[in-house]
Write a protein that holds these residues in place. Structure first.
Motif, PDB file in Angstrom:
ATOM      1  N   ALA A 133      30.504  25.978  61.940  1.00 12.79           N
ATOM      2  CA  ALA A 133      31.784  26.680  61.971  1.00 12.79           C
ATOM      3  C   ALA A 133      32.901  25.800  61.402  1.00 12.79           C
ATOM      4  O   ALA A 133      33.763  26.277  60.657  1.00 12.79           O
ATOM      5  CB  ALA A 133      32.114  27.097  63.406  1.00 12.79           C
ATOM      6  N   ALA A 134      32.881  24.516  61.739  1.00 14.76           N
ATOM      7  CA  ALA A 134      33.905  23.603  61.224  1.00 14.76           C
ATOM      8  C   ALA A 134      33.815  23.465  59.707  1.00 14.76           C
ATOM      9  O   ALA A 134      34.835  23.395  59.015  1.00 14.76           O
ATOM     10  CB  ALA A 134      33.764  22.236  61.895  1.00 14.76           C
ATOM     11  N   THR A 155      32.370  17.964  67.836  1.00 13.50           N
ATOM     12  CA  THR A 155      31.855  18.982  66.923  1.00 13.50           C
ATOM     13  C   THR A 155      30.356  18.832  66.719  1.00 13.50           C
ATOM     14  O   THR A 155      29.677  19.793  66.354  1.00 13.50           O
ATOM     15  CB  THR A 155      32.579  18.895  65.569  1.00 13.50           C
ATOM     16  OG1 THR A 155      33.985  18.954  65.797  1.00 13.50           O
ATOM     17  CG2 THR A 155      32.187  20.028  64.644  1.00 13.50           C
ATOM     18  N   LEU A 181      32.690  25.729  57.616  1.00 15.74           N
ATOM     19  CA  LEU A 181      33.173  26.974  57.015  1.00 15.74           C
ATOM     20  C   LEU A 181      34.690  27.054  57.047  1.00 15.74           C
ATOM     21  O   LEU A 181      35.318  27.653  56.168  1.00 15.74           O
ATOM     22  CB  LEU A 181      32.559  28.174  57.731  1.00 15.74           C
ATOM     23  CG  LEU A 181      31.049  28.377  57.516  1.00 15.74           C
ATOM     24  CD1 LEU A 181      30.538  29.518  58.391  1.00 15.74           C
ATOM     25  CD2 LEU A 181      30.742  28.663  56.054  1.00 15.74           C
ATOM     26  N   ASP A 182      35.303  26.439  58.068  1.00 17.80           N
ATOM     27  CA  ASP A 182      36.754  26.469  58.213  1.00 17.80           C
ATOM     28  C   ASP A 182      37.447  25.347  57.443  1.00 17.80           C
ATOM     29  O   ASP A 182      38.682  25.282  57.427  1.00 17.80           O
ATOM     30  CB  ASP A 182      37.144  26.363  59.689  1.00 17.80           C
ATOM     31  CG  ASP A 182      36.770  27.615  60.481  1.00 17.80           C
ATOM     32  OD1 ASP A 182      36.582  28.672  59.846  1.00 17.80           O
ATOM     33  OD2 ASP A 182      36.657  27.526  61.716  1.00 17.80           O
ATOM     34  N   ALA A 183      36.665  24.465  56.814  1.00 19.51           N
ATOM     35  CA  ALA A 183      37.248  23.288  56.162  1.00 19.51           C
ATOM     36  C   ALA A 183      38.110  23.645  54.961  1.00 19.51           C
ATOM     37  O   ALA A 183      38.985  22.873  54.553  1.00 19.51           O
ATOM     38  CB  ALA A 183      36.141  22.315  55.740  1.00 19.51           C
ATOM     39  N   GLY A 184      37.846  24.785  54.351  1.00 15.08           N
ATOM     40  CA  GLY A 184      38.646  25.228  53.222  1.00 15.08           C
ATOM     41  C   GLY A 184      38.276  24.604  51.903  1.00 15.08           C
ATOM     42  O   GLY A 184      38.953  24.814  50.899  1.00 15.08           O
ATOM     43  N   CYS A 208      23.631  28.099  63.533  1.00 13.04           N
ATOM     44  CA  CYS A 208      24.252  29.127  62.708  1.00 13.04           C
ATOM     45  C   CYS A 208      23.158  29.937  62.017  1.00 13.04           C
ATOM     46  O   CYS A 208      22.257  29.364  61.401  1.00 13.04           O
ATOM     47  CB  CYS A 208      25.173  28.477  61.673  1.00 13.04           C
ATOM     48  SG  CYS A 208      25.821  29.603  60.414  1.00 13.04           S
TER      49      CYS A 208
END
Length: 413
Positions: free
Chosen positions: A343-344, A363, A346-349, A332
């Protein structure tokens, strides 16, 4: 082609995650060897005086605990918070002293570069698949002697603590910083213990706005209450009170307490602390006649100069990917973590490390077969890593590597 077995595994880094991987690899039947450029647990020892935010039950890997238990090890009280030094003394040092691991952990053995034997990064191998070319490690000992070692699988668990970030604007060194870096401090110094004389009765400039900087400033404030003349100037890039990595409803009470104290000090809660927000470091000079530093900052109100007897740069840490620059790793551009995991995350919330899920082996994979970046280094510059997350990574990755190597996973491992 070097003769390497399908179950040969090299691990870079003898910290908590690297040693957990070694202990688990032995259970699975790997011929595993660990290479550490310093001492066992060197990073944890470097912040050995600092108490962790997480308790023992979250900091001891299951495979390490199983191996230690075979040799009469007594587990620490699960809910107590250890220091970095205690983690090494109670777990990592005894672990490497076991008959199983002792001959397999090589200290003062720095892996300088890693590649594939006979297969360049930019070229497809001429006859055999890339995975059939063993990893080739250039290893340097403490005397500077170099040798090549080979393994079928490779794990990089070397962490990030050994690569502190620079103080300068934009993440590059400030003017004069690279020259003065050897005499500056880039980690949370033990200002109440071993390094007390360096800071007692003096003015210290602390640059940084994360957990390390807060830890340093809180300790210096205590020193200032104990020793007259001790003063602290604290400079952060963040214009308002608050810290990098801070979360609402923090799941780790000890971290919440630390940040609350940091906010109190930023709000003028101590006569010994001067906080400067929205300050970008431009240059660092040293006057050899006065033995003092002059540090230049850019602020919204114009240039500002601060003088101090000592300078501590606590601007975080980042991964060193030069070690595997000849391997196929998709990173990244922002966090420098391997792309799938970045990416995971960043998408974890959430950035609360306790609430961030432990992502599975798919992953953690990269374009390079049988190569994995694990532990804090796998998160790059993202600060939400926990040791228990690293231990879960180890279990998932080694199960995949064992399947690839044709090894049978033992029951209960």
């Amino acid at each position: 082609m070097p003769d390497t077995s399908r179950h040969s595994l090299a691990i870079i880094g003898a910290g908590p995650v690297g040693l957990e991987a070694a202990a688990h690899a032995l259970e699975l039947g790997f011929d595993v060897h660990v290479f550490e450029r310093g001492e066992v647990g060197a990073h944890a020892l470097a912040w050995g005086h600092v108490r962790m935010f997480t308790p023992w039950k979250m900091n001891v890997g299951p495979a390490a605990a199983r191996l230690l238990a075979q040799h009469g090890w007594g587990a620490p009280k699960p809910d107590e918070l250890p220091t970095g030094a205690q983690l090494v003394e109670r777990v990592l040092a005894p672990l490497t002293a076991t008959p199983e691991l002792k001959p397999r952990v090589h200290t003062h053995a720095q892996v300088v570069h890693a590649s594939r034997h006979g297969a360049r990064k930019s070229e497809p191998p001429p006859r055999t698949p890339r995975a059939e070319h063993p990893f080739r490690l250039l290893v340097r000992d403490s005397g500077g002697r170099e040798s090549f070692l080979h393994a079928h699988a490779l794990i990089d668990a070397s962490g990030t603590y050994g690569q502190p970030n620079w103080a300068g604007t934009g993440g590059i060194p400030a003017r004069g910083e690279t020259y003065l870096a050897p005499q500056l401090s880039y980690h949370p110094d033990d200002v109440l213990g071993l390094r007390r004389e360096r800071y007692a009765g003096k003015t210290t400039l602390v640059i940084g706005g994360g957990a390390s900087a807060v830890t340093t400033v809180v300790a210096l404030e205590q020193l200032a209450r104990e020793v007259a003349g001790t003063r602290v100037t604290w400079a952060t890039r963040r214009p308002a009170p608050g810290f990098a990595g801070e979360v609402d409803d923090d799941s780790l009470p000890a971290r919440a307490v630390l940040y609350a104290e940091g906010r109190r000090l930023q709000a003028g809660g101590s006569p010994h602390i001067q906080w400067i927000g929205d300050a970008e470091c431009e240059g660092i000079e040293y006057n050899s006649a006065t033995h003092r530093y002059r540090v230049q900052f850019a602020t919204p109100s114009g240039p500002r100069v601060e003088e101090a007897d000592q300078v501590i740069v606590n601007c975080g840490y980042g991964p060193d990917s030069s070690l595997y620059r000849q391997l196929r790793v998709h990173e990244c551009y922002e966090s420098l973590a391997p792309m799938k995991l970045a990416a995971a995350l960043l998408d974890a919330g959430t950035s609360d490390c306790v609430k961030v899920p432990a992502f599975g082996v798919d992953t953690l994979t990269s374009p390079e077969p049988d190569f994995f970046v694990l532990g804090a280094k796998s998160y790059g510059r993202i600060s939400s890593f926990l040791l228990q997350t690293g231990y879960r990574q180890v279990a998932d990755v080694l199960a995949r590597l064992a399947e690839t190597a044709g090894l049978t996973t033992p029951q209960g491992a």
